[in-house]
Design a protein around this motif. Structure first.
Motif, PDB file in Angstrom:
ATOM      1  N   UNK A   1       0.815  -1.395  -0.366  1.00 12.71           N
ATOM      2  CA  UNK A   1       0.227   0.101   0.239  1.00 12.71           C
ATOM      3  C   UNK A   1       0.743   1.227   0.531  1.00 12.71           C
ATOM      4  N   UNK A   2       0.555   2.354  -0.982  1.00  8.36           N
ATOM      5  CA  UNK A   2       1.547   3.208  -0.910  1.00  8.36           C
ATOM      6  C   UNK A   2       0.077   4.511  -1.235  1.00  8.36           C
ATOM      7  N   UNK A   3       0.919   6.158  -0.492  1.00  9.39           N
ATOM      8  CA  UNK A   3      -0.201   6.982  -1.053  1.00  9.39           C
ATOM      9  C   UNK A   3       0.640   7.699  -1.083  1.00  9.39           C
ATOM     10  N   UNK A  15       4.099  14.541   1.064  1.00  8.80           N
ATOM     11  CA  UNK A  15       3.710  13.334   1.889  1.00  8.80           C
ATOM     12  C   UNK A  15       3.306  11.919   1.055  1.00  8.80           C
ATOM     13  N   UNK A  16       4.311  11.222   1.827  1.00  6.47           N
ATOM     14  CA  UNK A  16       4.462  10.161   1.175  1.00  6.47           C
ATOM     15  C   UNK A  16       4.577   8.830   2.360  1.00  6.47           C
ATOM     16  N   UNK A  17       3.155   8.134   1.955  1.00  9.20           N
ATOM     17  CA  UNK A  17       2.626   7.112   2.996  1.00  9.20           C
ATOM     18  C   UNK A  17       3.376   5.955   2.486  1.00  9.20           C
ATOM     19  N   UNK A  18       3.323   4.536   3.250  1.00  7.95           N
ATOM     20  CA  UNK A  18       3.885   3.608   3.069  1.00  7.95           C
ATOM     21  C   UNK A  18       3.778   2.760   4.602  1.00  7.95           C
ATOM     22  N   UNK A  19       3.384   1.431   3.432  1.00  8.99           N
ATOM     23  CA  UNK A  19       3.463   0.149   4.580  1.00  8.99           C
ATOM     24  C   UNK A  19       4.633  -0.840   4.486  1.00  8.99           C
ATOM     25  N   UNK A  20       6.069  -0.527   5.378  1.00  6.15           N
ATOM     26  CA  UNK A  20       7.113  -1.383   5.613  1.00  6.15           C
ATOM     27  C   UNK A  20       7.106  -2.881   5.611  1.00  6.15           C
ATOM     28  N   UNK A  21       7.326  -3.833   5.386  1.00  9.25           N
ATOM     29  CA  UNK A  21       7.133  -5.220   6.305  1.00  9.25           C
ATOM     30  C   UNK A  21       8.816  -5.011   6.539  1.00  9.25           C
ATOM     31  N   UNK A  22       9.118  -5.785   7.751  1.00  8.49           N
ATOM     32  CA  UNK A  22      10.687  -5.853   8.380  1.00  8.49           C
ATOM     33  C   UNK A  22      11.487  -5.200   7.682  1.00  8.49           C
ATOM     34  N   UNK A  23      10.884  -3.880   8.217  1.00  3.64           N
ATOM     35  CA  UNK A  23      12.156  -2.307   7.390  1.00  3.64           C
ATOM     36  C   UNK A  23      13.539  -2.805   8.168  1.00  3.64           C
ATOM     37  N   UNK A  50       8.632   6.060  11.185  1.00  2.00           N
ATOM     38  CA  UNK A  50       8.727   4.721  10.868  1.00  2.00           C
ATOM     39  C   UNK A  50       7.401   4.665  11.945  1.00  2.00           C
ATOM     40  N   UNK A  51       6.350   4.291  12.001  1.00  2.00           N
ATOM     41  CA  UNK A  51       5.888   4.094  13.274  1.00  2.00           C
ATOM     42  C   UNK A  51       4.821   2.519  13.425  1.00  2.00           C
ATOM     43  N   UNK A  52       5.010   2.151  14.530  1.00  2.00           N
ATOM     44  CA  UNK A  52       4.826   0.228  14.312  1.00  2.00           C
ATOM     45  C   UNK A  52       3.590   0.112  14.111  1.00  2.00           C
ATOM     46  N   UNK A  53       3.184  -0.608  13.718  1.00  2.00           N
ATOM     47  CA  UNK A  53       1.246  -0.659  12.935  1.00  2.00           C
ATOM     48  C   UNK A  53       0.941  -0.959  14.563  1.00  2.00           C
ATOM     49  N   UNK A  54       1.259  -1.443  15.895  1.00  2.00           N
ATOM     50  CA  UNK A  54       0.816  -1.404  17.223  1.00  2.00           C
ATOM     51  C   UNK A  54       1.002  -0.287  17.251  1.00  2.00           C
ATOM     52  N   UNK A  55       1.213   0.814  16.839  1.00  2.00           N
ATOM     53  CA  UNK A  55       0.982   2.165  17.369  1.00  2.00           C
ATOM     54  C   UNK A  55       0.509   2.637  16.709  1.00  2.00           C
ATOM     55  N   UNK A  56       0.143   2.825  15.335  1.00  2.00           N
ATOM     56  CA  UNK A  56      -1.112   3.712  14.750  1.00  2.00           C
ATOM     57  C   UNK A  56      -1.973   3.445  14.926  1.00  2.00           C
ATOM     58  N   UNK A  57      -3.390   2.894  15.684  1.00  2.00           N
ATOM     59  CA  UNK A  57      -4.572   3.489  16.269  1.00  2.00           C
ATOM     60  C   UNK A  57      -4.404   4.402  16.920  1.00  2.00           C
ATOM     61  N   UNK A  58      -3.277   4.770  18.070  1.00  2.00           N
ATOM     62  CA  UNK A  58      -3.428   5.659  18.795  1.00  2.00           C
ATOM     63  C   UNK A  58      -2.730   6.824  18.508  1.00  2.00           C
TER      64      UNK A  58
END
Length: 67
Positions: A1-3, A15-23, A50-58
């Motif tokens: 996913x990229x925006x 502003x670029x937003x991406x999901x990165x696995x095992x960065x 880089x924001x860990x997905x576990x922190x993303x909602x907060x």
């Protein structure tokens, strides 16, 4: 996913937003990467976080509260 989003107040900035696995190598957690590029080079941002997905909602909640 990229925006890619136009950066307000600049001519070419993005502003670029991406999901990165095992960065950080095998076994490291997936992150949301948010980059800022004043030159418009979304693949090579001058600043990024880089924001860990576990922190993303907060983090999303805190950003929403800024509005």
């Amino acid at each position: 996913m990229s925006k890619i989003i136009a950066l307000s107040g600049t001519k070419n900035g993005v502003i670029s937003i991406r999901k990165i696995n095992e960065p950080y190598g095998p076994g490291s957690g997936t992150v949301a990467s948010v980059g800022i590029s004043l030159s418009g080079e979304s693949e090579n941002p001058e600043w990024k976080v880089h924001i860990p997905l576990d922190n993303l909602d907060e983090v999303i909640k805190a950003l929403s509260e800024l509005k």
